[in-house]
Design a protein around this motif. Structure first.
Motif, short mmCIF file in Angstrom:
data_model
loop_
_atom_site.label_atom_id
_atom_site.label_comp_id
_atom_site.label_asym_id
_atom_site.label_seq_id
_atom_site.Cartn_x
_atom_site.Cartn_y
_atom_site.Cartn_z
N GLY A 86 55.05 -0.85 -68.60
CA GLY A 86 54.41 -0.71 -67.30
C GLY A 86 53.91 -2.06 -66.81
N LEU A 87 53.26 -2.81 -67.68
CA LEU A 87 52.73 -4.11 -67.27
C LEU A 87 53.87 -5.07 -66.93
N ALA A 88 54.92 -5.06 -67.74
CA ALA A 88 56.06 -5.94 -67.46
C ALA A 88 56.65 -5.61 -66.10
N ALA A 89 56.76 -4.32 -65.80
CA ALA A 89 57.32 -3.92 -64.51
C ALA A 89 56.43 -4.38 -63.37
N VAL A 90 55.14 -4.22 -63.56
CA VAL A 90 54.21 -4.65 -62.52
C VAL A 90 54.33 -6.16 -62.31
N PHE A 91 54.39 -6.89 -63.41
CA PHE A 91 54.50 -8.35 -63.31
C PHE A 91 55.77 -8.75 -62.57
N ILE A 92 56.89 -8.16 -62.95
CA ILE A 92 58.16 -8.50 -62.29
C ILE A 92 58.07 -8.17 -60.81
N ASN A 93 57.54 -7.00 -60.51
CA ASN A 93 57.50 -6.58 -59.12
C ASN A 93 56.60 -7.47 -58.28
N ILE A 94 55.44 -7.78 -58.79
CA ILE A 94 54.52 -8.63 -58.03
C ILE A 94 55.16 -9.98 -57.79
N SER A 95 55.79 -10.54 -58.84
CA SER A 95 56.40 -11.86 -58.69
C SER A 95 57.52 -11.82 -57.66
N VAL A 96 58.41 -10.83 -57.81
CA VAL A 96 59.55 -10.75 -56.88
C VAL A 96 59.06 -10.60 -55.45
N GLU A 97 58.12 -9.70 -55.25
CA GLU A 97 57.64 -9.45 -53.90
C GLU A 97 56.98 -10.68 -53.31
N ASN A 98 56.27 -11.40 -54.17
CA ASN A 98 55.59 -12.58 -53.64
C ASN A 98 56.57 -13.69 -53.30
N PHE A 99 57.52 -13.93 -54.21
CA PHE A 99 58.53 -14.96 -53.92
C PHE A 99 59.29 -14.60 -52.64
N ALA A 100 59.74 -13.35 -52.58
CA ALA A 100 60.51 -12.94 -51.41
C ALA A 100 59.64 -12.98 -50.16
N GLY A 101 58.38 -12.61 -50.31
CA GLY A 101 57.48 -12.63 -49.17
C GLY A 101 57.29 -14.04 -48.62
N TRP A 102 57.01 -14.98 -49.55
CA TRP A 102 56.87 -16.38 -49.12
C TRP A 102 58.12 -16.86 -48.42
N LYS A 103 59.24 -16.51 -49.03
CA LYS A 103 60.52 -16.97 -48.50
C LYS A 103 60.70 -16.51 -47.06
N PHE A 104 60.52 -15.24 -46.82
CA PHE A 104 60.76 -14.72 -45.47
C PHE A 104 59.69 -15.19 -44.49
N GLN A 105 58.46 -15.34 -44.97
CA GLN A 105 57.39 -15.82 -44.10
C GLN A 105 57.70 -17.24 -43.62
N LEU A 106 58.06 -18.06 -44.62
CA LEU A 106 58.37 -19.46 -44.31
C LEU A 106 59.56 -19.53 -43.35
N THR A 107 60.62 -18.79 -43.69
CA THR A 107 61.82 -18.85 -42.85
C THR A 107 61.51 -18.39 -41.43
N PHE A 108 60.78 -17.29 -41.33
CA PHE A 108 60.49 -16.77 -39.99
C PHE A 108 59.64 -17.74 -39.19
N SER A 109 58.73 -18.43 -39.89
CA SER A 109 57.88 -19.35 -39.14
C SER A 109 58.68 -20.58 -38.71
N ILE A 110 59.66 -20.99 -39.53
CA ILE A 110 60.45 -22.17 -39.17
C ILE A 110 61.44 -21.86 -38.07
N ILE A 111 62.03 -20.64 -38.12
CA ILE A 111 63.07 -20.36 -37.10
C ILE A 111 62.48 -20.20 -35.71
N GLN A 112 61.18 -20.14 -35.61
CA GLN A 112 60.60 -20.16 -34.28
C GLN A 112 60.93 -21.50 -33.60
N LYS A 113 61.07 -22.54 -34.44
CA LYS A 113 61.38 -23.86 -33.88
C LYS A 113 62.86 -24.17 -33.99
#
Lengths: 788, 788
Positions: A86-113
């Motif tokens: 359970g903990l391993a799954a939570v760790f993987i999920n939190i990490s994946v979601e955060n990396f993917a979240g940063w990625k899309f946030q950054l990309t979306f903010s840059i493509i405005q320009k």
């Protein structure tokens, strides 16, 4: 009948073998690892061998108290596996979601320009994550590549693949998954989570990793393969339960897909493990709701709640649903076939060139994936947002940085959305959520869905088999829900009056593709219901699965079976092959030499026999005083190796020794080549009697091979001795002989007398009289044996 | 080695035995019915015996085409079982709901004028229904009494109970259930539905009932016990799926609770059957929605939808939930113990006095039940209706003749309701719906719930074991949900701030009582989730079940196991007993005589041996030309009886006959006493070789009994021969020998070469060299056998 010294030896051995807290072990004890694996795992494996004997003796003395402790530890381990997975799954999920979240946030903010800069950042971010994954896997944990399910399946079937359950594999799997899934490749994290659960279970079973000094002697209770296998089964269930938040699905997955020998006692423990996982994951999710886990909010764990979707279905819908089933079967079978060819080619040509090629390959795949997922939506014209109802919670376009439908990407106007970007330029979990979503009719154009289907299918096929941890569940759901939604769109247009949700068809499509590819039935059905939280669709999911599995089975085997075969994991199927009916046990043995030992054997002979062949089991044959030869048991190679290395059981005399309880534990003993014996040692003898398995399973030479197969498969054996037909029968065991009642209960049973019983007893009495009438026959055909 | 004539005979027998369309049959072929049952079932059983041999030969010639037909029929039967069980369930439900509906409508309309007249009508109506049920059961179908699950469990474990799968039992079960459930007794219709499904399956498997001339030769494809058992398994799953509208629960119930030998192929078919049931039931429900089925509206099928109930739970609630688990375990174990005593007493004293006593008993129970369920609510003071919110759909008091909470019964004012009548004076389905209902906090007083709990628990204990069809699911759910709701009330009062629904606790209570009594785990969990349509509570249900089962197991065995033991059904548990570890196979045989036949035996000898004992299997021993004796196989009593009756295989010469393919079909052959042979016949001989099972499973005399037990249980055997230790080993079968690839696939496997494989081949090469270095050893210890 047996000479005295022989009898003694056998007796000792029988006692040693039979005094185990868990008596089931006997049947499975000789089921083991057919290939030797090095590393921490095999160390502790070989090391157990002789210790076992001493250990068992000890156990026998401590008796039932010890059994209680043993059972307690089993349950405690189930708890630990649940928490760990359970903990391993939570760790993987939190990490994946955060990396993917940063990625899309950054990309979306840059493509405005600038879209070019955004594109480059997106590609680089993905590349970096994927590279970290492939680097970890190739350099540190090669066994962590792929989904791991075929290997685990093999392990539970009795075949150990090199290094799949090591500590480093666990680490590689966890961090590799984060990179590969976060990096946006067309693969999922569910297969790897199953593998992660199995690794955690196996490491617990050994009492930790000895190589990394993380072991604890106190936890090394489980010495038999069977116990370890049980733990790994729990681990698999925990992995599925954690991956999908589907505890019952996890139990059924373990039952249907991975285990080969299932006992109902185990079900109970597996069930407990799954429940623990559910509680752990839920607690973590509750903790994350307050925003402590960064981008990990509603996303992450793949629960695509469509409980507010379609409530009912009409008979007219069964036809399009059946069509979805057929499409699923066809596309699934094609997927299996294509991945089989590509994996085959990869293994034989590409991956032989070393890990540098593997890394380049994965990076290339990542580049292509990024370009397609960013580029294709750019080519797509945006659609205007649908008219929003007042009480609807759907926003169009969705606010930046949030999850939801209607992504505004490269659109001219504010009130527009890009339907291809909604599914392509998104994390897979969000894409699936968008595809499953109800009350969003006509959100996607057929053209976009078709484009996505073709591109993603190709990407999934190409990505499969690269050197990163990769699950096939999520890609399968993506593919299936795309064509499902496509069919749903046509149905909505065709049956205009009915209350049809496209999201329901997307769900059925997902089920059909998974059914067509993995060929699971009950477990998949339950998993689909659990992840979508919609019980009402159960009969429809069943129908679609039945069709897609049947269609798929017409072409090839399931994904895991195909892959296991390709990897050289010899899974024993549950049925014997057709041609086995016409073969006998003797024919199956073929021309092979039977290499056997006498009871007392010279050390030099043992060494040279072990060197001269690869057999793992050797019959031991002794002679009685009147010269008759007699098979007294089976000696395992691994046991012999430990004996040779310990040397404590060497003796000078070629005569049988006094019965003893086995030797002492020795910590290593991997291969015959590692054992160095002096010439004096070679001249000594070993009495094998205390160490052999005194009653291996035997079959007569002319037994039909399919019968032998069933025996082998059902009992999970590793060796069966083929012997000549017996010359006489000592007794006949029937159901009644095996009904040994506990003392306190036997009275109850004796007391009762149903009408049937009473009749039978009358019958018996009359039979005895009849017996007395034919005294002649007794002498002729009936033989009596005393029970001594 | 073997003399020629012997070899011939064995060869023929081996061919006959091995050429079966479904090769798995071999292992289970000798698993059969340990007790003979008369009636249609056993007729077709005995009748199959020799026909089989001819049939199999035929099959072998037709080859794979026939296999396809055979598989097709299997699936067709699964479809039929699903449809049949679904329709039976619909019929039972509609009838019960209508009878109960009329009853309550009539009573309610009469009590507007006179409570005494209403009371009498209520009692009479119940009595009439219950009497019809007990009359049908005692006069027509005695095997239809009780739930039938212990008997079905026994059947699938290998023990046939008298008459449980007859056509008359099916009819008795269906109509008996309608009477007993409609008559308001404290029992359910779910167990009987499982039995009904099993009966339908078994009758289909025989191709109909021969006794009632409803059979079809065309359908008599299934000749082996294994096939019939598979069908019955499907029938059980269908029964559960129909009873609870829980298709996955049905599959799991069949898997966990009833089957003893489970194969994953079967799972798929069972799954299909359940899906068919779900579709049939849903269709019928849809048809009934339009009001065509009388009182059968929303009620009937026990779906207690609480999907709008509690969404979330907090950690503080885990303690009261654990307490519910403990209560469930205690009350469940007590229930098992009490019913055990009462059933024991009933069987041994009461029911021996004939069916009149049985009828009086049931009528008395019905009277008591009616008086309590009508009388107790009368004593209860009515409560004022709660303030009704505007958008609430709950009406208080409910309109007469409708389903719902807040029953107005013997109340002074209009705006009052009687909380005890709401659960007591109601059909059980409605009562459960009312107990599970959410958003009705403080509907019941603690006093009413406690009264109901005590009374209903006592009624359930007393009713259990009477001579009517009776399930324990619904009473269990009633009892459990009552104390669950009671705990829920305290929790609501204690944790005032939390969003707690009493209905959730009622559900958990129901799960805990069933877990504590029946000791099912996964299947029960899934059934509870499916019937309440609330997946969110899954982890809580798991938790409660774990606790209640563990508590219950500390006291006694599960309800079905206890009952099976009481009824003298010797179930083989999945684990061998502790003391078996210290016993050998030979000890288990004890002092018993081994009765064996020579290959060619005189008819008179066969007759007298069959008369002189009750054994069902006889070893056959022959002598080679050089005088060695040799066990050539096992002959079953049932086969011998058919041979004796047909007489076509009698021969004048005491010498072995030419190998043949078996005799011709004969339609009857029940007991040795029914066979009449002339004195000429008695002087003739039979050559048993073509008819015996040439390779029964054998174990060496000193094998540990727990090992033998596993063999017996896992393979579902009926006889194991205990033989002396072998004198030599002909070969050793390992996993590799059993991996016979199909031709088209073998190339793929050969082509691949993983790094591990490459190493192994290098290894082998070096080993061969090592071999060459020790030529001495080859002669000393290695023996070679040609494969001819």
């Amino acid at each position: 009948m047996l000479s005295n010294h022989l009898q003694n030896g056998i007796e000792t051995a029988r006692l040693v073998w039979s005094r185990l807290p868990n008596s089931d072990d006997e049947a499975l004890d000789e089921v083991g690892l057919s290939k030797k694996s090095d590393g921490s795992r095999s160390e502790s494996l070989d090391y157990e061998v002789i210790e076992n004997n001493a250990y068992r003796e000890e156990q026998a003395q401590r008796g039932k108290l010890m059994v209680g402790y043993y059972v307690g530890v089993k349950w405690f381990f189930a708890l630990l596996i649940g928490i760990g997975t359970g903990l391993a799954a939570v760790f993987i999920n939190i990490s994946v979601e955060n990396f993917a979240g940063w990625k899309f946030q950054l990309t979306f903010s840059i493509i405005q320009k600038s879209y070019v800069a955004g594109f480059l950042v997106y590609i680089l971010f993905n590349l970096l994550l994927v590279f970290s994954s492939v680097y970890i896997v190739t350099q540190f944990a090669p066994a962590a590549a792929g989904s791991g399910i075929p290997e685990i399946k093999g392990y539970l079937n009795g075949v150990d693949t090199h290094g799949i359950l090591l500590f480093r594999t666990l680490i590689g799997k966890i961090f590799g998954s984060i990179g590969s899934v976060g990096g946006g490749l067309a693969l999922g994290k569910e297969g790897p989570l199953v593998h992660t659960g199995a690794c955690i279970a196996s490491l617990l079973g050994q009492g930790g990793s000895t190589k990394y000094h993380l072991s604890s002697r106190w936890l090394q209770v489980f010495k038999t393969d069977r116990d370890r296998r049980d733990l790994v089964t729990c681990g698999c269930a925990a992995g599925v339960a954690a991956a999908f938040r589907a505890p019952v699905g996890g139990v059924l997955f373990a039952l249907e897909e991975v285990t080969s020998w299932w006992r109902s006692q185990l079900m109970w423990r597996v069930f407990f493990t799954s429940a623990v996982v559910a509680v752990v994951v839920r607690t973590a999710m509750g903790w994350c709701k307050s925003g402590k886990c960064g981008h990990f909010g509603s996303g992450g764990f793949i629960i695509w709640d469509i409980s507010d979707g379609q409530e009912d279905y009409s008979f007219e819908e069964l036809l399009p649903m059946a069509i979805i089933g057929v499409i699923g079967g066809l596309l699934g079978a094609l997927f299996n076939q294509l991945t089989l060819y590509i994996t085959y080619w990869r293994r034989n040509y590409l991956h032989k060139k070393g890990s540098r090629v593997k890394m380049i390959e994965v990076c290339l795949v990542s580049l292509i994936t990024s370009v397609i997922s960013f580029g294709l939506p750019l080519l797509r014209k945006c659609s205007p947002c649908p008219e929003v109802e007042l009480n609807s919670s759907i926003e169009c376009p969705r606010p930046p940085g949030m999850y939801g439908n209607y992504v505004n990407f490269y659109c001219g106007k504010d009130k527009e959305y890009n339907d291809l970007a909604t599914i392509f330029f998104n994390t897979q979990d969000d894409a699936i959520r968008n595809l499953f979503s109800a009350k969003t009719i006509h959100e996607y154009s057929a053209q976009s869905l078709l484009t996505f289907l073709v591109m993603f299918y190709s990407l999934a096929v190409v990505t499969f088999g690269t050197a990163v941890p990769a699950g096939q569940f999520v890609p399968g759901i993506m593919i299936g829900s795309t064509y499902g939604r496509l069919v749903g769109m046509f149905v909505v247009n065709f049956y205009k009056k009915l209350n049809i949700e496209e999201g329901t068809y997307a769900l059925l499509g997902a089920a059909s593709f998974l059914g067509g590819s993995m060929r699971m039935t009950v477990s998949l059905c339950v998993i689909m219901v659990e992840i979508t939280n919609n019980l009402k669709l159960l009969p429809l999911i069943m129908l679609v699965l039945l069709i897609s599995k049947a269609v798929g089975d017409a072409f090839n085997e399931g994904l895991y079976e195909e892959q296991a075969r390709l990897r050289g994991i010899p899974l024993l199927e549950s049925r014997p092959k057709y041609q086995m009916r016409k073969m006998t046990a003797k024919e199956a043995c073929g021309n092979k030499k039977v290499v056997y030992f006498p009871r007392v054997v010279k050390v030099a002979d043992v060494v040279s026999i072990l060197q001269s062949n690869e057999h793992n089991g050797f019959p031991v044959i002794d002679h009685t005083r009147n010269g008759e030869s007699l098979v007294i048991g089976l000696m395992l190679r691994s046991h012999l190796l430990v004996l040779l290395q310990s040397k404590v059981d060497f003796q000078h005399s070629p005569l049988p020794s006094d019965p003893r309880g086995g030797g002492k534990p020795i910590s290593k003993g991997i291969s015959i080549d590692d054992i160095h014996l002096s010439s004096d040692d070679l001249e000594m003898y070993i009495d094998l009697a205390p160490f052999l398995n005194p009653s291996p399973y035997v079959v007569p030479e002319d037994m039909s091979l399919s019968k032998v197969y069933n025996l082998f498969r059902q009992l999970g054996l590793r060796h069966i001795l083929v012997v000549p037909r017996a010359s006489r029968v000592i007794g006949l065991i029937t159901r009644k002989d095996l009904l040994i009642e506990d003392n306190e209960n036997s009275e109850t049973v004796e007391l009762q007398s149903t009408s049937v019983r009473a009749q039978r007893q009358d019958r018996k009495a009359s039979v005895r009289e009849a017996d007395a009438e034919h005294p002649l026959l007794n002498g002729l055909l009936v033989k009596e044996y005393s029970s001594s």
